[in-house]
Design a protein around this motif. Structure first.
Motif, PDB file in Angstrom:
ATOM      1  N   THR A 125     -23.204   7.047 -22.504  1.00 57.95           N
ATOM      2  CA  THR A 125     -23.402   6.523 -24.549  1.00 57.95           C
ATOM      3  C   THR A 125     -24.241   6.888 -24.944  1.00 57.95           C
ATOM      4  N   PRO A 126     -24.760   6.207 -26.880  1.00 63.72           N
ATOM      5  CA  PRO A 126     -26.689   7.206 -26.949  1.00 63.72           C
ATOM      6  C   PRO A 126     -27.022   5.973 -26.694  1.00 63.72           C
ATOM      7  N   MET A 127     -26.950   4.794 -25.879  1.00 58.79           N
ATOM      8  CA  MET A 127     -27.519   3.403 -25.638  1.00 58.79           C
ATOM      9  C   MET A 127     -27.646   3.524 -24.295  1.00 58.79           C
ATOM     10  N   ASP A 128     -27.014   4.510 -23.127  1.00 57.61           N
ATOM     11  CA  ASP A 128     -27.176   4.486 -21.996  1.00 57.61           C
ATOM     12  C   ASP A 128     -28.212   5.494 -22.063  1.00 57.61           C
ATOM     13  N   GLY A 129     -29.299   6.183 -20.439  1.00 52.92           N
ATOM     14  CA  GLY A 129     -30.449   6.778 -19.967  1.00 52.92           C
ATOM     15  C   GLY A 129     -29.380   7.499 -18.358  1.00 52.92           C
ATOM     16  N   ASP A 130     -28.079   7.603 -18.477  1.00 51.20           N
ATOM     17  CA  ASP A 130     -27.428   8.076 -17.455  1.00 51.20           C
ATOM     18  C   ASP A 130     -28.160   9.279 -16.522  1.00 51.20           C
ATOM     19  N   LEU A 131     -28.602   9.385 -15.596  1.00 46.80           N
ATOM     20  CA  LEU A 131     -29.186  10.639 -15.001  1.00 46.80           C
ATOM     21  C   LEU A 131     -29.311  10.781 -13.651  1.00 46.80           C
ATOM     22  N   ILE A 132     -28.878  12.029 -13.091  1.00 45.49           N
ATOM     23  CA  ILE A 132     -28.496  11.877 -11.930  1.00 45.49           C
ATOM     24  C   ILE A 132     -29.717  13.162 -11.331  1.00 45.49           C
ATOM     25  N   PHE A 133     -30.514  12.583 -10.381  1.00 42.88           N
ATOM     26  CA  PHE A 133     -31.309  13.610  -9.711  1.00 42.88           C
ATOM     27  C   PHE A 133     -30.415  14.318  -9.064  1.00 42.88           C
ATOM     28  N   GLY A 134     -30.367  15.348  -7.933  1.00 35.91           N
ATOM     29  CA  GLY A 134     -29.587  16.869  -6.955  1.00 35.91           C
ATOM     30  C   GLY A 134     -30.366  16.751  -6.347  1.00 35.91           C
ATOM     31  N   VAL A 135     -30.237  16.526  -4.245  1.00 39.34           N
ATOM     32  CA  VAL A 135     -31.110  16.950  -3.888  1.00 39.34           C
ATOM     33  C   VAL A 135     -30.667  17.727  -3.233  1.00 39.34           C
ATOM     34  N   SER A 136     -31.384  18.387  -2.237  1.00 36.22           N
ATOM     35  CA  SER A 136     -30.709  19.427  -1.114  1.00 36.22           C
ATOM     36  C   SER A 136     -32.180  19.289   0.293  1.00 36.22           C
ATOM     37  N   THR A 137     -32.058  18.630   0.917  1.00 38.36           N
ATOM     38  CA  THR A 137     -32.426  19.193   2.460  1.00 38.36           C
ATOM     39  C   THR A 137     -32.249  20.732   3.302  1.00 38.36           C
ATOM     40  N   GLY A 138     -31.704  20.996   2.900  1.00 42.39           N
ATOM     41  CA  GLY A 138     -31.729  22.732   3.236  1.00 42.39           C
ATOM     42  C   GLY A 138     -31.754  23.157   4.579  1.00 42.39           C
ATOM     43  N   ALA A 139     -30.541  21.966   5.028  1.00 38.02           N
ATOM     44  CA  ALA A 139     -30.809  21.892   7.021  1.00 38.02           C
ATOM     45  C   ALA A 139     -29.664  22.913   7.777  1.00 38.02           C
ATOM     46  N   MET A 140     -28.495  22.919   6.294  1.00 39.88           N
ATOM     47  CA  MET A 140     -27.215  23.866   6.647  1.00 39.88           C
ATOM     48  C   MET A 140     -27.496  24.462   5.647  1.00 39.88           C
TER      49      MET A 140
END
Length: 323
Positions: free
Chosen positions: A264-279
């Protein structure tokens, strides 16, 4: 669907999570770190984000890996938490080499929990110390609910919290999610069933099953700016920074499945995407498709688990889901 042995983001080998909180302030910080720098992207879909060093996570930027990620309460004050993490990592010799200097790369995101019943009349910003403390507590096992960045989280009708979940894919890859839930909307339309119920594994958030019928009214909301759900999705699959960004973007589907309304306009919804690169990836298109699906599924489950594990504390403004 099969979870990892811990059903936590730390089922992705090499990742560790630390939490620190101040129950008097009703706020806290969560840190994700790994054995080595990891590739990271970010996707922001809320209208009111608060971040540190997220611009450098774009695929065209020079720095392709980071040393840690920080999720914190405290609104803009919480952006000081990564400073505590960076200072501590520098003493360990961890960071991006620049001449004879070492600069730890610690992006962070914050949620608003300044009006949740805690005493915010501090003389000194507490979040730098909380960041360093959370880093010192980092391990493969950690608590869920009213801890770390989820300490002061609230929803429209219940307390929020810190949640995590994991999933093993037929390709052999592992995906995990970590989230601090503090949404304008709600995780449950009726206080008994979770929106995320279709993706529950076993009874990981109560086993209450599906909502008996579609709700006929508008969903509950805070109708305020005191919000934001921030998350990390991670995998051991060897992804580029662009692919990590796509992983984070796909995971927003999970936020929308578990929190209504989301982004919503009043949420700051954020997601980080991470890879360790092991496989390595076996089939680029197929593997990345299912990694995105797993990230969304894990995040929906992690959100419900964070709310399910919330514990009552003195001075709370919202009841816990299980109270």
């Amino acid at each position: 669907m099969q979870t990892g042995p811990k059903n936590l983001i730390t089922d992705v080998a090499g990742l560790r999570v630390g939490n620190a909180q101040n129950d008097h302030v009703k706020s806290g910080t969560t840190v994700l770190i790994s054995d080595a720098p990891f590739t990271c992207g970010v996707s922001v879909m809320g209208g009111a984000p608060g971040t540190r060093e997220t611009d450098l996570l774009a695929p065209d930027k020079t720095v392709q890996q980071v040393d840690a990620l920080t999720l914190s309460g405290g609104s803009a004050f919480g952006l000081d938490a990564p400073s505590g993490v960076a200072d501590a990592l520098r003493t360990r010799g961890r960071g991006f080499p620049v001449g004879d200097q070492t600069v730890p790369i610690v992006p962070g995101a914050i949620l608003f929990d300044l009006l949740n019943g805690g005493d915010k009349n501090w003389d000194e910003n507490p979040y730098k110390a909380l960041g360093a403390m959370a880093l010192s507590e980092a391990g493969e096992d950690f608590e869920l609910g009213s801890v770390g960045a989820g300490t002061g989280g609230t929803l429209a009708t219940h307390k929020g919290g810190l949640g995590s979940a994991s999933m093993l894919l037929p390709s052999g890859h592992t995906v995990g999610a970590l989230v601090a839930v503090n949404a304008l909307g709600d995780a449950s339309p009726d206080g008994e069933h979770f929106w995320a119920a279709p993706w529950e594994v076993g009874t990981e958030f109560g086993g209450k099953g599906f909502l008996p019928s579609a709700p006929s009214n508008l969903p509950n909301t805070k109708l305020s700016s005191h919000n934001t759900t921030i998350a990390i999705v991670a995998t051991d699959a060897n992804l580029t920074q662009a692919q990590c960004t796509r992983l984070a973007t796909a995971a927003h589907d999970g936020m929308a499945r578990a929190l209504v309304p989301s982004h919503t306009p009043m949420d700051g919804d954020l997601i980080f995407g991470v890879s360790t690169g092991a496989m390595p990836l076996k089939e680029d298109i197929a593997d990345t498709l299912w990694l995105g699906h797993a990230a969304a599924t894990c995040l929906a489950r992690a959100i419900a688990r964070g709310v399910w594990h919330a514990a009552p504390k003195e001075g709370d403004t919202h009841p816990c889901f299980r109270s």
